[in-house]
Design a protein around this motif. Structure first.
Motif, PDB file in Angstrom:
ATOM      1  N   ASP A  58       0.739  -1.167  -0.082  1.00  0.00           N
ATOM      2  CA  ASP A  58      -0.058   0.281  -0.145  1.00  0.00           C
ATOM      3  C   ASP A  58       0.802   1.133  -0.041  1.00  0.00           C
ATOM      4  O   ASP A  58       0.529   2.114  -0.623  1.00  0.00           O
ATOM      5  CB  ASP A  58      -0.965   0.013   1.088  1.00  0.00           C
ATOM      6  N   GLY A  59       2.003   1.216   0.716  1.00  0.00           N
ATOM      7  CA  GLY A  59       2.887   2.590   0.727  1.00  0.00           C
ATOM      8  C   GLY A  59       3.485   2.680  -0.462  1.00  0.00           C
ATOM      9  O   GLY A  59       3.532   3.730  -0.777  1.00  0.00           O
ATOM     10  N   ILE A  60       3.959   1.478  -1.159  1.00  0.00           N
ATOM     11  CA  ILE A  60       4.492   1.742  -2.628  1.00  0.00           C
ATOM     12  C   ILE A  60       3.582   2.257  -3.469  1.00  0.00           C
ATOM     13  O   ILE A  60       3.651   3.062  -4.217  1.00  0.00           O
ATOM     14  CB  ILE A  60       5.330   0.271  -2.817  1.00  0.00           C
ATOM     15  N   ALA A  61       2.152   1.413  -3.400  1.00  0.00           N
ATOM     16  CA  ALA A  61       1.469   1.772  -4.333  1.00  0.00           C
ATOM     17  C   ALA A  61       0.818   3.303  -4.143  1.00  0.00           C
ATOM     18  O   ALA A  61       0.792   4.003  -5.371  1.00  0.00           O
ATOM     19  CB  ALA A  61       0.213   0.906  -4.349  1.00  0.00           C
ATOM     20  N   GLU A  62       0.862   3.844  -3.184  1.00  0.00           N
ATOM     21  CA  GLU A  62       0.298   5.233  -2.791  1.00  0.00           C
ATOM     22  C   GLU A  62       1.562   6.251  -3.405  1.00  0.00           C
ATOM     23  O   GLU A  62       1.296   7.179  -4.048  1.00  0.00           O
ATOM     24  CB  GLU A  62       0.290   5.764  -1.431  1.00  0.00           C
ATOM     25  N   GLU A  63       2.769   5.966  -3.218  1.00  0.00           N
ATOM     26  CA  GLU A  63       3.794   6.676  -3.978  1.00  0.00           C
ATOM     27  C   GLU A  63       3.640   6.656  -5.332  1.00  0.00           C
ATOM     28  O   GLU A  63       4.039   7.660  -6.024  1.00  0.00           O
ATOM     29  CB  GLU A  63       5.152   6.085  -3.283  1.00  0.00           C
ATOM     30  N   VAL A  64       3.598   5.176  -5.995  1.00  0.00           N
ATOM     31  CA  VAL A  64       3.480   5.418  -7.508  1.00  0.00           C
ATOM     32  C   VAL A  64       2.460   6.168  -7.966  1.00  0.00           C
ATOM     33  O   VAL A  64       2.437   6.764  -8.828  1.00  0.00           O
ATOM     34  CB  VAL A  64       3.208   3.785  -7.851  1.00  0.00           C
ATOM     35  N   ASN A  65       1.158   6.000  -7.325  1.00  0.00           N
ATOM     36  CA  ASN A  65      -0.056   6.947  -7.723  1.00  0.00           C
ATOM     37  C   ASN A  65       0.440   8.433  -7.836  1.00  0.00           C
ATOM     38  O   ASN A  65      -0.182   9.228  -8.709  1.00  0.00           O
ATOM     39  CB  ASN A  65      -1.114   6.672  -6.774  1.00  0.00           C
ATOM     40  N   ARG A  66       0.908   8.643  -6.661  1.00  0.00           N
ATOM     41  CA  ARG A  66       1.454  10.333  -6.406  1.00  0.00           C
ATOM     42  C   ARG A  66       2.399  10.711  -7.560  1.00  0.00           C
ATOM     43  O   ARG A  66       2.167  11.553  -8.187  1.00  0.00           O
ATOM     44  CB  ARG A  66       2.239  10.488  -5.217  1.00  0.00           C
ATOM     45  N   LEU A  67       3.400   9.798  -7.896  1.00  0.00           N
ATOM     46  CA  LEU A  67       4.212  10.111  -9.025  1.00  0.00           C
ATOM     47  C   LEU A  67       3.526  10.195 -10.526  1.00  0.00           C
ATOM     48  O   LEU A  67       3.744  11.049 -11.271  1.00  0.00           O
ATOM     49  CB  LEU A  67       5.345   9.035  -9.061  1.00  0.00           C
TER      50      LEU A  67
END
Length: 528
Positions: A303-312
């Motif tokens: 979830d943490g990595i996916a959230e960062e991917v979506n932000r980018l």
């Protein structure tokens, strides 16, 4: 000097546009203010000019700037003299010269006895010689209105100038005068524009974005280089995060498979042993809790990595996805679509063009239509579309399907929502979820689907128009663009350019933006 200290601005509906702005404009600085549509560039200029007040923070200035806003007809009630910001002085001068001398009129004139002469000289400089000072702006074309406002600079000689998209509506001659003005300006200047030729005249760039104001001190080309480096870093970061996300999902899958195999072996051993049922149930509950705990730990990491991917991904929209992915025109290359011989049209007793027009347009051509304000570019388009008939000469038209795109994107129906607009152009080949996927590709998420099309910005209307052309799947044989970049920021001009360069049919473009025309690879020209 102008200083913004921790400035926050909110719309009347309380939505915050930007917050915590800190920057300084020093005396004599010449600054290009850029940023995406909706970032608040025009609002920021109005705050600088004192027309708006911040929600919080302080704005300090040594002297009020001379502000020239974008115009959309909101100033049509003004006279030319009032638009030059000389109305009160002109009225006072005329009354005094008529013998109506009062202290109030003398104070209003403030010894500016040459004001009328300077107004006429300024108008003549901007190719508006003889324009009556008491004429209402409503009687003028868009380009003439812009020239009147710019002429006011010569009349008033301000020390601090704010310009909001001053190149809009100007023809080639007007743009040349504008470049001359900006290049020769020696006082303080803040310019909002999407015209790269103007932006290159300024030594400093302020970018307004989600992070506030970012200053680039090396000019527009330096800014573009830095943005390319930043976007490349973002792209690499996104690639790295996506790779990490795929790895995390693979690791979770492998860990859960190992856990499932271990639990299965454990159950087999327990089944063969004489362990009491109550103990077996406890062991199995513990195994399930352990599996759930393991899955939760992996889910939190993903979830943490996916959230960062979506932000980018949100920080860097994919322009490549917004190309015109439609079927090629059914017309073969080189087919003659339009042939004009001595083409002309009469308005009253006057022919529009001194000499009739001769040209030919073939399928696949990319043709620019050039001419000054009032030269008849829009009239020519109406002739080509069959909306008008020529008064003299001939115009032969083959059977072809054309889409006309003007600067207001009026091809769209302002009474429909974004989703209704998309469905209106769906020939029935796409299911609802496919239509919504196309909207998402053009950056219209679920929060946008019920928005009225009339409330969209210029850049949003352009993206929606490209989207509905994609939904139609069948490419028009010809696309006609009439000053399509007037209300777009630089990012949306890039999106439009990339989309049109993916189009394989015939292209006609009316534009005073030479850089935009060059980027489209025009192959011919009709000069009016």
């Amino acid at each position: 000097m102008l200083a913004f200290q921790d400035v926050t601005y909110a719309h009347p509906n309380k939505d915050v546009l930007f917050s915590g702005l800190h920057f300084t404009v020093n005396r004599g600085e010449k600054i290009a203010l850029i940023g995406p549509n909706g970032a608040g560039k025009s609002t920021l200029l109005r705050l600088m000019a004192g027309e708006l007040q911040p929600l919080s923070g302080n704005i300090r200035q040594d002297e009020p700037p001379y502000y020239i806003p974008q115009h959309f007809g909101q100033f049509d009630h003004l006279t030319v003299g009032e638009a030059l910001r000389a109305g009160e002085r002109l009225h006072a001068l005329r009354e005094i010269l008529s013998g109506n001398v009062t202290d109030a009129r003398m104070a209003a004139l403030d010894d500016d006895w040459t004001i009328e002469e300077r107004c006429r000289e300024a108008l003549a400089h901007w190719h508006l010689a003889g324009l009556p000072l008491d004429l209402r702006l409503a009687a003028l074309s868009g380009g003439q209105k812009t020239r009147v406002f710019l002429a006011g600079i010569l009349v008033n000689q301000p020390a601090f100038l704010l310009l909001d998209e001053p190149g809009n509506h100007l023809d080639a001659a007007g743009r040349a005068l504008l470049r001359e003005l900006i290049a020769g300006w020696r006082q303080t200047l803040v310019l909002v524009s999407h015209d790269a030729t103007l932006l290159r005249l300024l030594p400093e760039v302020f970018e307004l974005g989600k992070k506030g104001i970012t200053v680039y001190g090396g000019g527009f080309d330096f800014y573009k280089e830095q943005k390319a480096i930043e976007q490349d870093a973002l792209r690499q970061d996104l690639h790295s995060r996506e790779k990490a996300l795929r790895k995390a999902r693979e690791t979770e899958r492998e860990a859960m498979e190992r856990k499932a195999k271990m639990d299965a072996r454990g159950r087999k051993k327990q089944d063969k042993s004489n362990v009491p049922t109550i103990v077996l149930n406890t062991l199995r509950n513990n195994a399930e809790k352990s599996a759930a705990s393991l899955k939760k730990a992996h889910a939190e990491k993903m979830d943490g990595i996916a959230e960062e991917v979506n932000r980018l991904r949100k920080e860097m929209p994919d322009i490549d996805k917004m190309k015109l992915n439609v079927d090629d025109s059914a017309l073969h290359k080189g087919k003659v679509l339009l042939t004009a011989q001595a083409l002309n049209i009469r308005f009253g007793e006057r022919l529009l063009w001194p000499e009739g027009l001769d040209f030919q347009i073939r399928s696949g051509d990319r043709t620019a239509i050039r001419g000054g304000n009032g030269s008849g570019k829009t009239t020519l388009i109406r002739l080509l579309l069959g909306e008008l008939e020529p008064s003299e000469g001939t115009l032969q038209r083959a059977d072809f399907r054309a889409v006309y795109i003007d600067q207001d994107y009026s091809y769209l129906d302002g009474g429909l929502t974004v989703y209704e607009q998309a469905q209106r152009h769906n020939p029935g080949a796409l299911e609802e979820h496919e239509v919504k996927m196309r909207l998402n590709r053009f950056l219209f998420g679920p929060e946008d689907w019920n928005k009225p099309s009339s409330g969209l910005s210029g850049g949003e209307r352009m993206r929606l128009l490209l989207c509905v052309l994609n939904i139609g799947t069948k490419a028009p044989d010809m696309i006609i663009l009439d000053e399509p970049t007037n209300n777009l920021d630089m990012q949306n001009v890039e999106i439009l350019t990339a989309a049109i360069n993916g189009y394989d049919g015939t292209l006609l473009v009316v534009s005073h933006d030479g850089e935009f025309l060059a980027s489209l690879g025009m192959t011919g020209e009709i000069a009016l």
